[in-house]
Structures are given as structure tokens and as C-alpha cells.
Design a protein around this motif. Structure first.
Motif, short mmCIF file in Angstrom:
data_model
loop_
_atom_site.label_atom_id
_atom_site.label_comp_id
_atom_site.label_asym_id
_atom_site.label_seq_id
_atom_site.Cartn_x
_atom_site.Cartn_y
_atom_site.Cartn_z
N GLY A 14 -9.96 0.97 2.94
CA GLY A 14 -9.77 -1.18 2.91
C GLY A 14 -8.86 -1.72 3.06
N THR A 35 -3.57 -4.75 -3.65
CA THR A 35 -3.35 -3.13 -3.97
C THR A 35 -4.58 -2.65 -4.39
OG1 THR A 35 -3.31 -3.72 -5.99
CG2 THR A 35 -1.17 -3.44 -5.03
N ASN A 36 -4.29 -1.11 -3.89
CA ASN A 36 -5.52 -0.64 -5.16
C ASN A 36 -5.37 -0.01 -6.07
OD1 ASN A 36 -3.71 1.70 -5.08
ND2 ASN A 36 -5.22 2.34 -3.19
N GLU A 37 -6.53 0.35 -7.13
CA GLU A 37 -6.28 0.75 -8.52
C GLU A 37 -4.63 1.77 -8.77
OE1 GLU A 37 -8.82 0.96 -12.23
OE2 GLU A 37 -10.32 2.15 -10.74
N VAL A 39 -14.00 -4.59 -6.10
CA VAL A 39 -12.76 -4.97 -6.44
C VAL A 39 -12.70 -6.20 -7.60
CG1 VAL A 39 -11.54 -7.04 -4.73
CG2 VAL A 39 -12.80 -5.38 -3.73
N THR A 66 -8.77 -3.67 -5.39
CA THR A 66 -9.37 -2.87 -5.51
C THR A 66 -9.73 -1.87 -5.86
OG1 THR A 66 -8.83 -1.44 -2.99
CG2 THR A 66 -9.31 -3.35 -2.38
N ARG A 67 -10.81 -1.14 -6.54
CA ARG A 67 -11.67 -0.08 -7.32
C ARG A 67 -12.65 1.08 -7.12
NH1 ARG A 67 -8.32 -1.93 -11.35
NH2 ARG A 67 -8.66 -4.38 -11.96
N ALA A 68 -12.43 1.12 -5.79
CA ALA A 68 -12.97 2.40 -4.49
C ALA A 68 -14.71 2.11 -5.01
CB ALA A 68 -13.32 3.50 -5.14
N SER A 106 0.85 -1.26 0.10
CA SER A 106 -0.03 -0.01 -0.14
C SER A 106 0.70 1.41 -0.15
CB SER A 106 -0.75 -0.33 1.39
OG SER A 106 -0.37 -0.42 2.07
#
Length: 327
Positions: free
Chosen positions: A256, A194-196, A229, A223-225, A171
Motif C-alpha cells: 500500500g 484507506t484500504n477496504e 483500487v 485500495t482493494r488488494a 491506516s
């Protein structure tokens, strides 16, 4: 499942700016930027990615082991985590430094500008995951979350040497890690979170494209807010799980972490990845509707109602038995 959660322990100072950051940026002056925001609200809460994830797991009925470094001011925080179901015996408490500080301002569009002061987190590399592993009778999974980089690398190496599956969650620390460090954290991970945005940064840091990352990890969870996901595998499969929508968003800080807690709880209950992600998405929305990363109320009936509404009755019924008795 006995889970070791490594990562930061911090105090969060959360502020809200009633306007939009993007309206304050003069694009041809970004090389000499000087921004100041008058905020409407300041909330001080306990947080840190390691503590947030462990807190969520504890509230879901697991007993995770938190391995992180905190400061001389940790006594009250540690007691609260313990009451929430977190094993805090192996938290390293500094004799001189204060617990890390996370200072974050969120605008009306849910964009954030944040600063992190390490404080006692600098001592996290002194924690010996292998020693704790042997003392407690072994771990089934080690989540390596954002922490002092040296600690993240040490925990990853120790887990791999012991044959403990690793959930890599670099992160915020991706901005501090170099190419070799990032590769070492990712290579061989059982799970990668991870996020995008972090997905793109991770590819830039490692020099690997998406396929090359997937060749090195078991499953990549992105994760894509509000978009939900994505679950990616080296076999080329992709499963997109929609988010649990809300009209009552308060603060995205810790969302997250809540998703990760829900997912890992589902994994410990041997639920399929789809169901584990759905549980994580539901818990993430609960946190989104709360001020503070550990201030939310976890009500099984509420979680199941959200899951039923978005994912259907079958999903809720499969998860329901595992939520009995949680609070």
C-alpha cells in the motif's frame, strides 16, 4: 512538486508461517485466545509507512522531505534513504530511544498478524511542520501517514493553517484514534487513502457514511488488494482501476505504501488520477514480489511493461517520459 511525507520510520521484522491462521482459531474460544506459530523465515528490513512512501518517491525521481522520528540507531538507515533520493535533514533523531519496530507474521493466504512498538516515534509530535515549510520555501502537499497520534493531528492542523493540501493516510493508527481525532484528520483532506477494511473502520470511527466522508474530502482512494483500487469523489463518480496481477507474490508488507508513492509521483507529474493510480498499482506489484518494503529493484522498462500489459499502450506512453532516468 515539493512533498512533505510525515509518518513512521521503523525496522520491520517479517516472518512467514507456512499454514493458515484461520485453521488455528477455535471460534468458541476467542475470548481466551492463546496462539503460537512456528515460522519458517525471519527477514529484518528497514520500513515504516513514512519512510516507505518517501523511499518510493525518491526512487521515482522526486526529492520528498521525510518528517518523522527515528532512534539512536538511525545513521545507517538515514544514509540509505538519502542515497535513494529522500531528504532526511528534518528527521528527528532521539537521543535515548531506538527506532520503532514492526513485527509481522504472514500466512500462506497473505493474511497478517502484526505488532508495532513506537520507540522513538513517540517524539514525532515535536516536529514542527510549519517551521520546516518556511525553511524549505513551502510544501505543495503534505502526506500525513500513520505516526504518533499527537503528531498526526499536529501536522494536519499545521498544513491546514498554511493552506497546504493534505493527503490523509491514517491506516494502522485508526485502531488507536477516537472519533474526534479521526474526524479531525479526515475533515478537509485533499486526498484520503484507506484500504477496504480501513474504510469500514473509518466510517465506524467517524459515524459518517460514505457520502458524508466524501462531502469532507476531495478524493477518496480505496485500495482493494488483488481487486485493485477505487477512486471515489463527492460528485458521485467512481473509477475502478484493476490491480497489476502476479503469480510471484512474496510478501504484502509495504504494498500500500508503494501504491501511494506511485500515485503521488503521478500527481506531481500532473498525470490524471487514472494514470497515477495505474503507476501506483504497477509499483505495488513490484513490492509484492519482493521481501522487504524497500528492497525492490525499480526498473523503468519493467514498470512500463506491466502498465502496457494491463492498462494498454496509451497508458504506458503517457507515463514513459516521466520514468526516464529513474532507477
Amino acid at each position: 512538486m515539493r512533498i512533505a511525507v510525515t509518518g513512521s520510520i521503523a525496522t520491520d521484522h517479517l516472518m512467514v508461517f507456512p499454514g493458515s491462521f484461520t485453521e488455528q482459531v477455535i471460534t468458541d474460544k476467542v475470548d481466551a485466545m492463546s496462539l503460537s506459530f512456528l515460522v519458517d523465515r525471519l527477514d529484518v528490513h528497514q520500513g515504516g509507512v513514512g519512510a516507505n512512501i518517501a523511499f518510493g518517491l525518491g526512487r521515482l525521481g522526486l526529492r520528498p522531505f521525510l518528517l518523522g522520528a527515528a532512534g539512536v540507531d538511525f545513521a545507517e538507515y538515514g544514509s540509505r534513504l538519502f542515497q535513494a533520493g529522500v531528504e532526511t535533514t528534518f528527521v528527528r533523531v532521539s537521543e535515548t530511544l531506538h527506532t520503532a519496530r514492526f513485527v509481522c507474521t504472514t500466512d500462506q493466504d497473505q493474511n497478517q498478524i502484526a505488532t508495532f512498538y513506537a520507540g522513538a516515534m513517540a517524539e514525532a509530535s515535536s516536529i514542527d511542520l510549519a517551521e520546516v515549510h518556511h525553511e524549505v520555501g513551502g510544501f505543495d502537499l503534505a502526506l500525513v501517514g500513520a505516526d504518533a497520534p499527537e503528531a498526526m493531528l499536529r501536522h494536519t492542523a499545521a498544513a491546514q493553517a498554511l493552506g497546504i493540501p493534505v493527503a490523509a493516510d491514517p491506516s494502522q493508527q485508526l485502531a488507536r484514534l477516537d472519533a474526534e481525532q479521526t474526524r479531525r484528520l479526515v475533515e478537509g483532506a485533499h486526498l484520503l487513502f484507506t484500504n477496504e477494511y480501513e474504510s469500514a473502520l473509518l466510517r465506524e470511527r467517524t459515524g459518517w457514511d460514505e457520502g458524508e466522508v466524501l462531502e469532507r474530502v476531495g478524493t477518496w482512494i480505496v485500495t482493494r488488494a488483488a481487486e485493485g483500487v477505487s477512486i471515489l469523489t463527492a460528485k458521485g463518480t467512481r473509477q475502478d482501476i484493476p490491480a497489476v496481477p502476479t503469480d510471484a507474490a512474496v510478501d504484502p508488507t509495504g504494498v500500500g505504501d508503494a501504491l501511494r508513492a506511485g500515485f503521488l509521483a503521478g500527481l506531481s507529474w500532473q498525470l490524471p488520477y487514472e494514470r497515477a493510480t495505474q503507476l501506483g498499482c504497477a509499483l505495488a506489484t513490484v513490492v509484492l514480489e519482493s521481501a522487504g518494503t524497500q528492497e525492490y529493484k525499480l526498473l523503468p522498462a519493467d514498470l512500463l511493461s506491466r502498465i502496457d500489459r494491463v492498462y494498454g499502450r496509451a497508458a504506458a506512453r503517457e507515463i514513459e517520459p516521466w520514468l526516464e532516468g529513474t532507477a
